[in-house]
Structures are given as C-alpha cells and as structure tokens.
Motif scaffolding. Structure first.
Motif, PDB file in Angstrom:
ATOM      1  N   ASN A 152       0.825  -1.212   0.000  1.00 46.27           N
ATOM      2  CA  ASN A 152       0.000   0.000   0.000  1.00 46.27           C
ATOM      3  C   ASN A 152       0.862   1.267   0.000  1.00 46.27           C
ATOM      4  O   ASN A 152       0.579   2.234   0.725  1.00 46.27           O
ATOM      5  N   PHE A 153       1.881   1.266  -0.841  1.00 48.49           N
ATOM      6  CA  PHE A 153       2.805   2.405  -0.881  1.00 48.49           C
ATOM      7  C   PHE A 153       2.068   3.697  -1.200  1.00 48.49           C
ATOM      8  O   PHE A 153       1.239   3.770  -2.106  1.00 48.49           O
ATOM      9  N   ASP A 154       2.389   4.747  -0.443  1.00 47.94           N
ATOM     10  CA  ASP A 154       1.752   6.057  -0.583  1.00 47.94           C
ATOM     11  C   ASP A 154       2.816   7.099  -0.897  1.00 47.94           C
ATOM     12  O   ASP A 154       3.607   7.483  -0.026  1.00 47.94           O
ATOM     13  N   ILE A 155       2.869   7.556  -2.144  1.00 46.48           N
ATOM     14  CA  ILE A 155       3.916   8.483  -2.554  1.00 46.48           C
ATOM     15  C   ILE A 155       3.788   9.831  -1.866  1.00 46.48           C
ATOM     16  O   ILE A 155       4.800  10.511  -1.613  1.00 46.48           O
ATOM     17  N   LYS A 156       2.574  10.233  -1.511  1.00 47.33           N
ATOM     18  CA  LYS A 156       2.406  11.519  -0.837  1.00 47.33           C
ATOM     19  C   LYS A 156       3.032  11.491   0.553  1.00 47.33           C
ATOM     20  O   LYS A 156       3.653  12.467   0.985  1.00 47.33           O
ATOM     21  N   LYS A 157       2.902  10.382   1.244  1.00 47.41           N
ATOM     22  CA  LYS A 157       3.522  10.244   2.568  1.00 47.41           C
ATOM     23  C   LYS A 157       5.038  10.113   2.455  1.00 47.41           C
ATOM     24  O   LYS A 157       5.770  10.421   3.398  1.00 47.41           O
ATOM     25  N   PHE A 158       5.498   9.654   1.281  1.00 47.25           N
ATOM     26  CA  PHE A 158       6.931   9.461   1.075  1.00 47.25           C
ATOM     27  C   PHE A 158       7.641  10.755   0.670  1.00 47.25           C
ATOM     28  O   PHE A 158       8.864  10.850   0.734  1.00 47.25           O
ATOM     29  N   ALA A 159       6.898  11.750   0.286  1.00 46.10           N
ATOM     30  CA  ALA A 159       7.483  13.002  -0.193  1.00 46.10           C
ATOM     31  C   ALA A 159       8.243  13.718   0.921  1.00 46.10           C
ATOM     32  O   ALA A 159       8.045  13.469   2.106  1.00 46.10           O
ATOM     33  N   GLY A 160       9.134  14.628   0.498  1.00 46.81           N
ATOM     34  CA  GLY A 160       9.858  15.453   1.459  1.00 46.81           C
ATOM     35  C   GLY A 160      11.345  15.162   1.508  1.00 46.81           C
ATOM     36  O   GLY A 160      11.921  14.603   0.575  1.00 46.81           O
ATOM     37  N   LYS A 161      11.949  15.555   2.609  1.00 45.30           N
ATOM     38  CA  LYS A 161      13.407  15.474   2.763  1.00 45.30           C
ATOM     39  C   LYS A 161      13.839  14.082   3.243  1.00 45.30           C
ATOM     40  O   LYS A 161      13.271  13.519   4.168  1.00 45.30           O
ATOM     41  N   TRP A 162      14.867  13.557   2.581  1.00 46.38           N
ATOM     42  CA  TRP A 162      15.479  12.283   2.971  1.00 46.38           C
ATOM     43  C   TRP A 162      16.992  12.412   2.923  1.00 46.38           C
ATOM     44  O   TRP A 162      17.537  13.191   2.143  1.00 46.38           O
ATOM     45  N   TYR A 163      17.659  11.608   3.750  1.00 46.72           N
ATOM     46  CA  TYR A 163      19.125  11.518   3.730  1.00 46.72           C
ATOM     47  C   TYR A 163      19.517  10.088   3.376  1.00 46.72           C
ATOM     48  O   TYR A 163      18.988   9.133   3.964  1.00 46.72           O
ATOM     49  N   ARG A 164      20.430   9.941   2.433  1.00 47.26           N
ATOM     50  CA  ARG A 164      20.954   8.603   2.148  1.00 47.26           C
ATOM     51  C   ARG A 164      22.052   8.301   3.158  1.00 47.26           C
ATOM     52  O   ARG A 164      23.147   8.857   3.106  1.00 47.26           O
ATOM     53  N   VAL A 165      21.745   7.400   4.077  1.00 48.30           N
ATOM     54  CA  VAL A 165      22.650   7.126   5.188  1.00 48.30           C
ATOM     55  C   VAL A 165      23.305   5.753   5.074  1.00 48.30           C
ATOM     56  O   VAL A 165      24.134   5.384   5.914  1.00 48.30           O
ATOM     57  N   GLY A 166      22.930   4.984   4.042  1.00 48.62           N
ATOM     58  CA  GLY A 166      23.531   3.672   3.845  1.00 48.62           C
ATOM     59  C   GLY A 166      23.503   3.293   2.386  1.00 48.62           C
ATOM     60  O   GLY A 166      22.562   3.634   1.660  1.00 48.62           O
ATOM     61  N   LEU A 167      24.552   2.602   1.933  1.00 54.81           N
ATOM     62  CA  LEU A 167      24.628   2.189   0.534  1.00 54.81           C
ATOM     63  C   LEU A 167      25.397   0.881   0.420  1.00 54.81           C
ATOM     64  O   LEU A 167      26.479   0.742   0.988  1.00 54.81           O
ATOM     65  N   ALA A 168      24.813  -0.069  -0.321  1.00 56.30           N
ATOM     66  CA  ALA A 168      25.504  -1.320  -0.665  1.00 56.30           C
ATOM     67  C   ALA A 168      25.759  -1.297  -2.165  1.00 56.30           C
ATOM     68  O   ALA A 168      24.817  -1.269  -2.955  1.00 56.30           O
ATOM     69  N   ASP A 169      27.020  -1.283  -2.540  1.00 56.24           N
ATOM     70  CA  ASP A 169      27.409  -1.186  -3.947  1.00 56.24           C
ATOM     71  C   ASP A 169      28.703  -1.961  -4.124  1.00 56.24           C
ATOM     72  O   ASP A 169      29.728  -1.610  -3.545  1.00 56.24           O
ATOM     73  N   ASP A 170      28.657  -3.027  -4.927  1.00 56.61           N
ATOM     74  CA  ASP A 170      29.847  -3.868  -5.114  1.00 56.61           C
ATOM     75  C   ASP A 170      30.438  -3.715  -6.503  1.00 56.61           C
ATOM     76  O   ASP A 170      31.194  -4.559  -6.962  1.00 56.61           O
ATOM     77  N   SER A 171      30.106  -2.634  -7.203  1.00 57.97           N
ATOM     78  CA  SER A 171      30.613  -2.441  -8.556  1.00 57.97           C
ATOM     79  C   SER A 171      32.082  -2.044  -8.537  1.00 57.97           C
ATOM     80  O   SER A 171      32.552  -1.355  -7.630  1.00 57.97           O
ATOM     81  N   SER A 172      32.793  -2.483  -9.553  1.00 52.04           N
ATOM     82  CA  SER A 172      34.211  -2.145  -9.653  1.00 52.04           C
ATOM     83  C   SER A 172      34.401  -0.649  -9.884  1.00 52.04           C
ATOM     84  O   SER A 172      35.394  -0.063  -9.439  1.00 52.04           O
ATOM     85  N   SER A 173      33.453  -0.012 -10.571  1.00 53.37           N
ATOM     86  CA  SER A 173      33.570   1.422 -10.843  1.00 53.37           C
ATOM     87  C   SER A 173      33.401   2.260  -9.585  1.00 53.37           C
ATOM     88  O   SER A 173      33.873   3.399  -9.524  1.00 53.37           O
ATOM     89  N   PHE A 174      32.730   1.701  -8.576  1.00 52.90           N
ATOM     90  CA  PHE A 174      32.495   2.443  -7.340  1.00 52.90           C
ATOM     91  C   PHE A 174      33.588   2.212  -6.299  1.00 52.90           C
ATOM     92  O   PHE A 174      33.742   2.994  -5.361  1.00 52.90           O
ATOM     93  N   ALA A 175      34.363   1.160  -6.471  1.00 52.58           N
ATOM     94  CA  ALA A 175      35.342   0.758  -5.457  1.00 52.58           C
ATOM     95  C   ALA A 175      36.311   1.885  -5.091  1.00 52.58           C
ATOM     96  O   ALA A 175      36.656   2.066  -3.914  1.00 52.58           O
ATOM     97  N   LEU A 176      36.724   2.674  -6.065  1.00 57.45           N
ATOM     98  CA  LEU A 176      37.707   3.726  -5.814  1.00 57.45           C
ATOM     99  C   LEU A 176      37.128   4.902  -5.028  1.00 57.45           C
ATOM    100  O   LEU A 176      37.883   5.712  -4.487  1.00 57.45           O
ATOM    101  N   PHE A 177      35.785   4.980  -4.956  1.00 60.47           N
ATOM    102  CA  PHE A 177      35.153   6.142  -4.323  1.00 60.47           C
ATOM    103  C   PHE A 177      34.536   5.816  -2.965  1.00 60.47           C
ATOM    104  O   PHE A 177      33.935   6.688  -2.339  1.00 60.47           O
ATOM    105  N   ARG A 178      34.674   4.585  -2.519  1.00 62.71           N
ATOM    106  CA  ARG A 178      34.013   4.187  -1.274  1.00 62.71           C
ATOM    107  C   ARG A 178      34.445   5.033  -0.087  1.00 62.71           C
ATOM    108  O   ARG A 178      33.628   5.407   0.754  1.00 62.71           O
ATOM    109  N   ASN A 179      35.733   5.339  -0.015  1.00 62.92           N
ATOM    110  CA  ASN A 179      36.237   6.108   1.122  1.00 62.92           C
ATOM    111  C   ASN A 179      35.799   7.574   1.088  1.00 62.92           C
ATOM    112  O   ASN A 179      35.935   8.288   2.082  1.00 62.92           O
ATOM    113  N   ARG A 180      35.291   8.031  -0.039  1.00 65.81           N
ATOM    114  CA  ARG A 180      34.863   9.424  -0.164  1.00 65.81           C
ATOM    115  C   ARG A 180      33.355   9.593   0.061  1.00 65.81           C
ATOM    116  O   ARG A 180      32.865  10.725   0.087  1.00 65.81           O
ATOM    117  N   LEU A 181      32.647   8.497   0.213  1.00 70.82           N
ATOM    118  CA  LEU A 181      31.200   8.569   0.329  1.00 70.82           C
ATOM    119  C   LEU A 181      30.776   9.270   1.605  1.00 70.82           C
ATOM    120  O   LEU A 181      31.297   8.998   2.685  1.00 70.82           O
TER     121      LEU A 181
END
Length: 231
Positions: free
Chosen positions: A73-102
């Motif tokens: 029952n996802f409600d996009i109106k309730k989902f609107a507003g400010k969010w912070y990305r506080v966690g990320l799982a990414d195992d791509s080789s292109s991202f490996a060099l930037f992990r320490n800068r995240l």
C-alpha cells in the motif's frame, strides 16, 4: 546465439517433460522430489545435466532476487519530502575507488501530478563545491516501483521502495535484474542518524541479496555545508 524463451521452454518440454518438473521445482520450497528424480533418469545424460543445472540456477535466482516486492500500500504523498541517504551497498568495480569518499547526501522527493517523482540530490564535489542534481523517476503499474534512465550506466533502471514507515527510514533496491555493476541497496532516513536496529536491518537485507560485507557502507555526515543551510 540468442534463443527465444518460448522456443527454449518448448525444447525443454519435448526433451523429457522437463517443463512440467521445472515449474514444479520453481514453486517448491525444497529440493527435487523423488518423483522428479525418477523421471529425469529416463532422459539422456546430457539433457538430465542441463535440466538439473537449469533448475538449480532458477531456484537460486528466485530465492536471491526473485522476490523483491515494494512496500505494501505504498503512498507516494507520505513518502514526499526530505530524505538523507545514510547507507549504501554497492559492489561495482567502478564504485570501489570512491568508497572512502562517500558521505551522507540529502535529497528532496517531490511527487508530480502524473504520478512520476522528482528527486533532487546534493553532493559535495571537491573541484566545484556543493552541487545539486535532479532525477525523474517514472511511475510503473506497481505502486512503489519506478524507473529512470541512468546516465552513469547508460541504461534504464528500476527502483523499488522495499520498506518504509515514512517518518523514519526507507529501504530501496535498485535494478532487480541483478548485475554487480548496476544493482544497489540504499538506506534513507528522515534524519542523518538512525537507530542501530535500522542500520542492522539494512546490512542484513543487503547481505541477503548477495552483497559482501565490505560493500555495505554507512558513511559519515559531510564536513562541508552541503546543501547550504536553509535548503
């Protein structure tokens, strides 16, 4: 050589009623039954090996990536507003060099009248300072599932809001057709600091989807003022 799925399934069915047992195996919660095994022994050794390998791979993919469902029952109106990305799982080789800068990034989610979503994200870039970028996520027939064009990977990706309570956290899965270079799991929070239980939930979920522990990050807040105060 590309083979149409319908042709492949037809061949599999003709080879030794394999389609019947394949569908039965996909719906099962355990290994092949004795009846399936007895039927397989009537196939040629090559066909039997192919069917067993196909069933094993299909069941593995179903258990790992085949059950990515959106928040009920996802409600996009309730989902609107400010969010912070506080966690990320990414195992791509292109991202490996930037992990320490995240660092933690802030975003604003704005629903559109047609059901699409606009999301503006801020990111600190060393050479140019704090920059914002706006993404458009297009609605699908399933509430809580969106698509967008990734300029970084030059493909269309899907994004699923797997779980959220709207007021505290959101768990997102990006690109269900699993590919190490494209698939991500993200944790968003209404604030930059979430309860430890939610951090552990995010890590456990990412590992269940096949991400190694080293690829699961919970970055620190940015040291710089990004976005500027008042945004």
């Amino acid at each position: 050589m590309l083979v149409r799925v319908s042709d492949w399934l037809g061949w599999l069915g003709r080879s030794c009623a394999g389609w019947h047992y394949l569908t039965k195996a996909l719906g099962a919660q355990c290994c092949l039954s004795c009846s399936v095994f007895l039927a397989l022994v009537h196939c040629s050794p090559l066909t039997m090996k192919f069917i067993l390998a196909t069933i094993a791979l299909a069941v593995l993919l179903r258990d790992t990536f085949g059950d990515i469902q959106p928040q009920k029952n996802f409600d996009i109106k309730k989902f609107a507003g400010k969010w912070y990305r506080v966690g990320l799982a990414d195992d791509s080789s292109s991202f490996a060099l930037f992990r320490n800068r995240l660092t933690i990034n802030m975003g604003i989610v704005e629903p559109k009248d047609n059901g699409d979503v606009s999301m503006t994200m801020w990111k600190m870039i060393r050479s140019t300072g704090c920059k914002s970028r706006t993404y458009t996520y297009m609605k699908t027939a399933v509430p809580g599932v969106f698509t967008y064009f990734s300029t970084r990977n030059n493909i269309v990706k899907d994004v699923t809001i797997v779980e959220t309570n709207y007021t505290e956290y959101a768990l997102l899965f990006k690109y269900k057709k699993f590919n190490r270079e494209y698939t991500q799991v993200s944790l968003y929070g209404r604030t930059q600091t979430l309860r430890s239980e939610l951090i552990e939930k995010f890590k456990k979920y990412a590992m269940q989807q096949g991400f190694p522990e080293r690829s699961i990050l919970t970055p620190s807040p940015p040291a710089d003022n990004c976005p500027p105060s008042g945004q």
